[in-house]
Design an enzyme around this catalytic site. Structure first.
Site, PDB file in Angstrom:
ATOM      1  N   LYS A   1      18.376  39.773  24.907  1.00 31.24           N
ATOM      2  CA  LYS A   1      18.637  39.059  26.037  1.00 31.24           C
ATOM      3  C   LYS A   1      17.398  39.545  27.186  1.00 31.24           C
ATOM      4  O   LYS A   1      17.018  38.625  27.612  1.00 31.24           O
ATOM      5  CB  LYS A   1      19.935  39.321  26.648  1.00 31.24           C
ATOM      6  CG  LYS A   1      21.131  38.417  25.897  1.00 31.24           C
ATOM      7  CD  LYS A   1      22.282  38.371  26.626  1.00 31.24           C
ATOM      8  CE  LYS A   1      22.971  39.773  27.040  1.00 31.24           C
ATOM      9  NZ  LYS A   1      24.051  39.631  27.929  1.00 31.24           N
TER      10      LYS A   1
ATOM     11  N   ARG B   1      32.287  36.784  31.880  1.00 31.47           N
ATOM     12  CA  ARG B   1      32.524  37.604  30.631  1.00 31.47           C
ATOM     13  C   ARG B   1      33.856  36.841  29.849  1.00 31.47           C
ATOM     14  O   ARG B   1      34.141  37.357  28.857  1.00 31.47           O
ATOM     15  CB  ARG B   1      32.676  38.984  30.627  1.00 31.47           C
ATOM     16  CG  ARG B   1      31.485  39.703  30.776  1.00 31.47           C
ATOM     17  CD  ARG B   1      31.835  41.205  30.760  1.00 31.47           C
ATOM     18  NE  ARG B   1      30.428  42.094  31.279  1.00 31.47           N
ATOM     19  CZ  ARG B   1      29.541  42.329  30.612  1.00 31.47           C
ATOM     20  NH1 ARG B   1      29.145  41.828  29.379  1.00 31.47           N
ATOM     21  NH2 ARG B   1      28.666  42.756  31.213  1.00 31.47           N
TER      22      ARG B   1
ATOM     23  N   ARG C   1      18.592  53.314  16.190  1.00 35.07           N
ATOM     24  CA  ARG C   1      17.978  54.265  17.280  1.00 35.07           C
ATOM     25  C   ARG C   1      18.125  55.694  17.112  1.00 35.07           C
ATOM     26  O   ARG C   1      19.305  56.337  16.994  1.00 35.07           O
ATOM     27  CB  ARG C   1      18.509  53.683  18.559  1.00 35.07           C
ATOM     28  CG  ARG C   1      17.677  54.318  19.827  1.00 35.07           C
ATOM     29  CD  ARG C   1      17.852  53.352  20.909  1.00 35.07           C
ATOM     30  NE  ARG C   1      18.871  53.195  21.520  1.00 35.07           N
ATOM     31  CZ  ARG C   1      18.756  52.781  22.936  1.00 35.07           C
ATOM     32  NH1 ARG C   1      17.312  52.969  23.250  1.00 35.07           N
ATOM     33  NH2 ARG C   1      19.676  52.580  23.561  1.00 35.07           N
TER      34      ARG C   1
ATOM     35  N   ARG D   1      22.468  59.116  19.155  1.00 38.35           N
ATOM     36  CA  ARG D   1      23.471  59.311  19.894  1.00 38.35           C
ATOM     37  C   ARG D   1      24.937  58.628  19.638  1.00 38.35           C
ATOM     38  O   ARG D   1      25.091  57.404  18.682  1.00 38.35           O
ATOM     39  CB  ARG D   1      23.369  58.646  21.216  1.00 38.35           C
ATOM     40  CG  ARG D   1      21.881  59.417  22.021  1.00 38.35           C
ATOM     41  CD  ARG D   1      21.441  58.708  23.268  1.00 38.35           C
ATOM     42  NE  ARG D   1      21.800  57.168  23.185  1.00 38.35           N
ATOM     43  CZ  ARG D   1      22.087  56.154  24.053  1.00 38.35           C
ATOM     44  NH1 ARG D   1      21.931  56.706  25.279  1.00 38.35           N
ATOM     45  NH2 ARG D   1      22.130  55.146  23.670  1.00 38.35           N
TER      46      ARG D   1
ATOM     47  N   ARG E   1      32.364  47.708  20.215  1.00 38.97           N
ATOM     48  CA  ARG E   1      31.743  46.881  21.359  1.00 38.97           C
ATOM     49  C   ARG E   1      31.785  45.335  20.791  1.00 38.97           C
ATOM     50  O   ARG E   1      31.913  44.741  21.562  1.00 38.97           O
ATOM     51  CB  ARG E   1      30.087  47.581  21.730  1.00 38.97           C
ATOM     52  CG  ARG E   1      29.970  48.552  22.731  1.00 38.97           C
ATOM     53  CD  ARG E   1      28.738  49.291  22.718  1.00 38.97           C
ATOM     54  NE  ARG E   1      28.117  48.373  23.590  1.00 38.97           N
ATOM     55  CZ  ARG E   1      26.578  48.471  23.651  1.00 38.97           C
ATOM     56  NH1 ARG E   1      25.886  49.207  22.735  1.00 38.97           N
ATOM     57  NH2 ARG E   1      25.901  47.727  24.157  1.00 38.97           N
TER      58      ARG E   1
END
Ligand SMILES: [Zn+2]
Length: 246
Positions: free
Chosen positions: A38, A113, A152, A185, A196
């Site tokens: 986004k 949201r 990542r 992480r 999430r």
């Protein structure tokens, strides 16, 4: 607010792209899961159409930093570790929309949201004589989001970031810049990302339906390259604008 000729007005008048010389408002909302790209799309669209980009977190922090009345109220909630109430966020958004830079439209990200926030925003826009032009959904499958985000790796010394697939270090597990160890992480672990995503779907699916029913939703395949997604979004917005002028 005093009129300020020579600032926003000049910038608006300085457009050279004839395709956007005739202006109808572009009041846009950007929706999509984490990892959908986004931010990249927002950056390109705000340039294409000369729109201000309002990420809710940023404009809230700006209001707090400027010490506006709403900003002070928002800060009280933040300092107390509470969520900032919807009506306050809507108020801050409305303040932003009153500025000259947002006169022709805006790109809003991070709000609403959920459906009740969507109602609150819709009512607030009505109240100032504006309406949404479209809600842009950048859709990406959960598996693809996990693939993108879980690759990542972060360097333990200075936080340099890599991606095992898209931006690998020269030597596996070692930072190119300082030789320190690269780790995944907790935020980038697949189970964290899936959590999430679960929250995202719970909140967003009713919202998507809400805007679909109002014929405002436009879907884009976020599994394509950023440039392909951008081309598609840009073409869609150009068409919306044409329809609006008829
Ligand atoms: Zn490093």
């Amino acid at each position: 607010m005093p009129d300020l000729p020579g600032t926003g007005r000049f910038r608006r008048g300085s457009r050279t792209d004839s395709s956007i010389a005739v202006v109808s408002e572009l009041n846009l909302i950007l929706v999509g899961p984490p990892g959908a790209g986004k931010g990249t799309q927002a950056e390109r669209l705000t340039e294409d159409f000369n729109l201000p980009y309002y990420a809710t977190g940023n404009i809230l922090r700006a209001a707090v930093a400027e010490g506006t009345e709403l900003g002070r109220q928002a800060k009280e909630h933040m300092d107390a570790g509470r969520l900032v109430p919807d009506e306050l966020i809507v108020g801050v958004i409305l303040e932003a929309l009153k500025t000259e830079e947002a006169a022709d439209g805006f790109l809003l990200d991070g709000f609403p949201r959920n459906v009740s926030q969507a109602d609150a925003l819709g009512a607030a826009l009505d109240g100032v004589g504006r309406r949404l032009t479209a809600v842009l959904l950048i859709d990406v499958s959960d598996d693809e989001v996990v693939r993108r985000l879980s690759g990542r790796r972060t360097c333990t010394k200075a936080g340099h970031t890599y991606h095992v697939e898209f931006d690998p270090p020269k030597h596996e597990g070692v930072c190119d810049q300082d030789g320190s160890k690269l780790v995944q992480r907790d935020d980038d672990k697949p189970e964290t990302i899936r959590n999430r995503l679960r929250v995202y779907h719970e909140q967003t699916e009713p919202l998507v339906e809400y805007y679909e029913q109002r014929d405002l939703l436009r879907r884009f395949d976020g599994s394509r390259t950023p440039t392909e997604v951008h081309d598609h979004v840009r073409a869609t917005i150009a068409t919306l604008r044409l329809e609006d002028e008829l």
